[in-house]
Design a protein around this motif. Structure first.
Motif, PDB file in Angstrom:
ATOM      1  N   UNK A 125       0.721  -1.150  -0.037  1.00 45.95           N
ATOM      2  CA  UNK A 125      -0.018   0.028   0.167  1.00 45.95           C
ATOM      3  C   UNK A 125       0.719   1.508  -0.130  1.00 45.95           C
ATOM      4  N   UNK A 126       2.093   1.161  -0.281  1.00 44.35           N
ATOM      5  CA  UNK A 126       2.989   2.182  -0.152  1.00 44.35           C
ATOM      6  C   UNK A 126       2.917   3.364  -1.233  1.00 44.35           C
ATOM      7  N   UNK A 127       2.483   2.745  -2.366  1.00 43.66           N
ATOM      8  CA  UNK A 127       2.365   3.937  -3.391  1.00 43.66           C
ATOM      9  C   UNK A 127       0.935   4.491  -3.601  1.00 43.66           C
ATOM     10  N   UNK A 128       0.674   5.142  -2.374  1.00 46.54           N
ATOM     11  CA  UNK A 128      -0.593   5.954  -2.310  1.00 46.54           C
ATOM     12  C   UNK A 128      -1.738   5.001  -1.945  1.00 46.54           C
ATOM     13  N   UNK A 129      -1.811   3.854  -1.454  1.00 48.47           N
ATOM     14  CA  UNK A 129      -2.959   2.990  -1.127  1.00 48.47           C
ATOM     15  C   UNK A 129      -2.986   1.739  -1.786  1.00 48.47           C
ATOM     16  N   UNK A 130      -3.925   0.981  -1.707  1.00 44.85           N
ATOM     17  CA  UNK A 130      -3.800  -0.540  -2.217  1.00 44.85           C
ATOM     18  C   UNK A 130      -4.193   0.036  -3.806  1.00 44.85           C
ATOM     19  N   UNK A 131      -3.274  -1.091  -4.803  1.00 40.59           N
ATOM     20  CA  UNK A 131      -3.163  -0.957  -6.003  1.00 40.59           C
ATOM     21  C   UNK A 131      -4.491  -1.315  -6.759  1.00 40.59           C
TER      22      UNK A 131
END
Ligand code: NAP
Length: 255
Positions: free
Chosen positions: A197-203
């Motif tokens: 979830x590090x790239x702005x939330x769950x992909x």
């Protein structure tokens, strides 16, 4: 060559986040029989996570909250874990934050936050753990960099993140050189896009497809892909590998 002690501990920072690389790593390592030291921001969640690990895998585990960008708090956490657990043989520096701020909007606070956690944090934990490892004459350290260091971003985070993660590679090489005489290896892993979830939330599925486009492996990475690489680099058999950056990125960056 110094053999590993029968009972050995791996400390993992950033190990609480449920869908994160650190959590996958402590599960993977505990399944291999490593005792586990959990470090993350929230003290209560570190302790609860350690309890779960001990119950699930029958290993010893302890948790201690620390902000890795604060040297005193990291040192206190490792002191506490060292007193509670068998010999610290390994440290995995996984804690990190993203930073999607465009360069012309980066202020001093954002720069310091990202460098403080992603680069200084790796140094602080390494500095403390290496004291014990040097005394004991054996150690394995693995730092998490990013393909963003090598490609100048391009997935989500931008300049401060890339700079910090490139710094991690330099720190890895220099500490590998200085700590080698104590039978401590230091390596970095450079992940490509991993489904956390590090790239702005769950992909979303669309985003995953987009992130997969430049890879040679036709899928986004899983936290387990990174956990397995960490487990290899901290294993007793990996003692002749030091100062390296292992790209676990689906082939995104080749050199
Ligand atoms: P994540 O799930 O957000 O994990 C990061 C962990 O670090 C969280 O548990 C977080 O705690 C913790 N943390 C954040 N700031 C901290 C601080 N100051 N002190 C202590 N712990 C702190 O993300 P992830 O994807 O697993 O990331 C793990 C590492 O992989 C990071 O270093 C990241 O830069 C790197 N990485 C990830 C990718 C990817 O695509 N996912 C690619 C390349 C590199 P909270 O949840 O409490 O904030």
């Amino acid at each position: 060559m110094t053999a590993f002690p029968l009972e050995r501990t791996a400390i993992v920072t950033g190990a609480v986040s449920e869908r994160g690389i650190g959590r996958a790593t402590i599960n993977y390592l505990a399944a291999q029989g490593w005792n586990i030291g959990v470090i993350d921001l929230d003290d209560a969640r570190c302790r609860a996570t350690a309890k779960d690990i001990a119950a699930s895998y029958g290993v010893q585990a302890a948790g201690a909250g620390a902000d890795v960008s604060d040297e005193a708090s990291v040192r206190a956490a490792i002191d506490e874990l060292e007193a509670a657990l068998p010999q610290i043989v390994a440290l995995a520096n996984v804690a990190g934050v993203s930073s999607p701020v465009p360069y012309l909007e980066v202020d001093a606070a954002e720069w310091d936050r990202v460098l403080g956690i992603n680069l200084n944090g790796v140094h602080y934990a390494t500095r403390r753990a290496a004291e014990s490892m040097a005394r004991d004459g054996v150690g394995r350290i693995v730092n998490i960099s990013s393909v963003s260091a090598q490609r100048g971003g391009g997935t989500f985070s931008k300049t401060p993140y890339s700079a910090a993660k490139a710094g991690v590679i330099g720190l890895t090489r220099a500490t590998a050189r200085e700590l080698g005489e104590f039978n401590i290896t230091v390596n970095a892993i450079s992940p490509g896009p991993i489904d956390t979830d590090i790239m702005g939330g769950t992909l979303s599925e669309e985003r995953k497809e987009e992130l997969t486009r430049d890879l040679v492996v036709n899928r986004i990475g899983s936290p387990r892909d990174i956990a397995a690489a960490i487990a290899f680099l901290i294993s007793e058999d990996a003692g002749y590998i030091s100062g390296q950056t292992l790209n676990v990125d689906g082939g995104l960056y080749m050199h």
